[in-house]
Scaffold this motif. Structure first.
Motif, short mmCIF file in Angstrom:
data_model
loop_
_atom_site.label_atom_id
_atom_site.label_comp_id
_atom_site.label_asym_id
_atom_site.label_seq_id
_atom_site.Cartn_x
_atom_site.Cartn_y
_atom_site.Cartn_z
N LEU A 108 0.84 -1.20 0.00
CA LEU A 108 0.00 0.00 0.00
C LEU A 108 0.88 1.25 0.00
O LEU A 108 2.10 1.18 -0.03
CB LEU A 108 -0.93 0.00 1.23
N GLY A 109 0.21 2.41 0.02
CA GLY A 109 0.93 3.68 0.09
C GLY A 109 1.24 4.24 -1.27
O GLY A 109 0.76 3.75 -2.30
N GLY A 110 2.05 5.29 -1.30
CA GLY A 110 2.40 5.95 -2.55
C GLY A 110 3.30 5.07 -3.39
O GLY A 110 4.01 4.21 -2.87
N HIS A 111 3.25 5.29 -4.72
CA HIS A 111 4.09 4.49 -5.62
C HIS A 111 5.47 5.12 -5.71
O HIS A 111 5.83 5.75 -6.70
CB HIS A 111 3.41 4.43 -6.99
N GLY A 112 6.23 4.98 -4.63
CA GLY A 112 7.58 5.52 -4.58
C GLY A 112 8.39 4.63 -3.67
O GLY A 112 7.88 3.61 -3.18
#
Ligand code: APR
Length: 307
Positions: free
Chosen positions: A171-175
């Motif tokens: 999960l979370g931002g794609h970074g």
């Protein structure tokens, strides 16, 4: 037959088309600014269909007119990373491309659901929603299936178990500060945290976070496209077949996970209406803090969008 248009017929766009064509789910249109390229790739794919036994029509064009009345528009147009670049470095160039691609597509496909792939993913998905004025159900970013698939592949390599038994949730931002949820990830129902030694699990988490960069540094001329294309095809299929499939994807949050006003990677349910719902996991303090860190990075990136 449903109709899916893919804007950007580069590595990822064309690969997505191929994965989709083999599934015989929809007629496909590839659009790109390069003269002859989408036409050439689509003709080449059309000539492969007798071999794979799929009756879909695949066309290529430099004009959006060809995409009219699409059920789904997938946007992969934009520049890709080179070694040493972060996804955020693509912001200025890709922002302009996304604006044009979304507004031109929407003019001729007012009912379409948009799936965004162009990086920086969470910011580009946000921009697509703002430019289109569409509700969040109809603008979804692809990142989580890819990140989770990378983690699944690494666990399969480590344990020698079928990828079908391995379920991972990133999960979370794609970074690089995405959040692999090791407690929720499992092999045939057994949590990864019970199977792998902490140092092996940490190594897999780290490799997952840097998974995109690992491919960029090997390819040297661009970024990954086979796995991103496969992930896009799964999202398209889930929507067209009204599967109610739960996958991680980037969605516009309105209070879920304590976040509002950003696109962020969360578990979503996909069906014919697009984003059907967002699933909220119960998280530990540590998991929540990791998501907060990732969210604040996404928030900064979105704040960097012009206007
Ligand atoms: N309209 C249509 N197509 C465009 C436009 C535009 N305004 N601008 C660029 N393109 C096309 C390019 O001509 C190119 O064919 O987008 C395509 C991008 O393809 P690649 O350069 O092969 O890049 P790819 O690896 O597919 O990555 C595309 O996805 O994963 C992300 O970070 C990646 O943002 C990048 C995007």
């Amino acid at each position: 037959m449903a109709k899916v248009s893919i804007i950007g017929a580069g590595q990822t766009g064309a690969t997505t088309a191929l994965w989709l064509a083999q599934r015989e789910l929809a007629d496909l249109v590839l659009v790109d600014i390069v003269d002859g390229m989408p036409q050439g790739k689509s003709l080449d794919m059309t000539e492969a269909m007798p071999v794979v036994g799929s009756d879909v029509k695949i066309r290529g064009s430099n004009s959006y007119q060809e995409t009219s009345n699409s059920d789904i528009v997938v946007i992969t147009a934009g520049v890709a990373r080179k070694p040493g670049m972060s996804r955020d470095d693509l912001m200025a160039t890709n922002g302009g491309i996304i604006r044009a691609a979304v507004s031109e597509s929407l003019k001729v496909s007012p009912e379409a659901i948009f799936i965004i792939l162009t990086n920086p993913l969470d910011a580009m998905s946000y921009l697509a929603m703002k430019v289109s004025g569409l509700p969040r159900e109809r603008v979804i970013g692809q990142a989580g299936i890819l990140d989770s698939a990378r983690m699944r592949a690494f666990v399969a390599m480590e344990l020698g178990v079928s990828v079908q038994n391995i379920h991972c949730y990133v999960l979370g931002g794609h970074g690089d500060n995405m959040v692999p949820l090791t407690r929720h990830s499992n092999v045939a129902g057994v949590p990864l945290t019970d199977i792998l030694l902490p140092e092996r699990l940490d190594a897999i988490v780290e490799r997952t976070r840097k998974g995109g960069g690992e491919i960029v540094s090997l390819l040297k001329t661009g970024s990954a496209y086979y796995a991103p294309g496969a992930a896009l095809a799964q999202m398209v299929e889930a929507i067209l077949l009204d599967r109610h499939l739960i996958v991680p994807a980037s969605a516009y949050l309105e209070g879920e996970y304590g976040q509002s006003g950003i696109f962020f990677g969360v578990p979503v349910q996909l069906g014919r209406g697009g984003l059907e719902r967002i699933i909220e996991y119960v998280l530990t303090d540590e998991e929540r803090q990791a998501l907060e860190r990732s969210a604040s990075h996404v928030r900064e990136t979105i704040a960097g969008l012009d206007g």
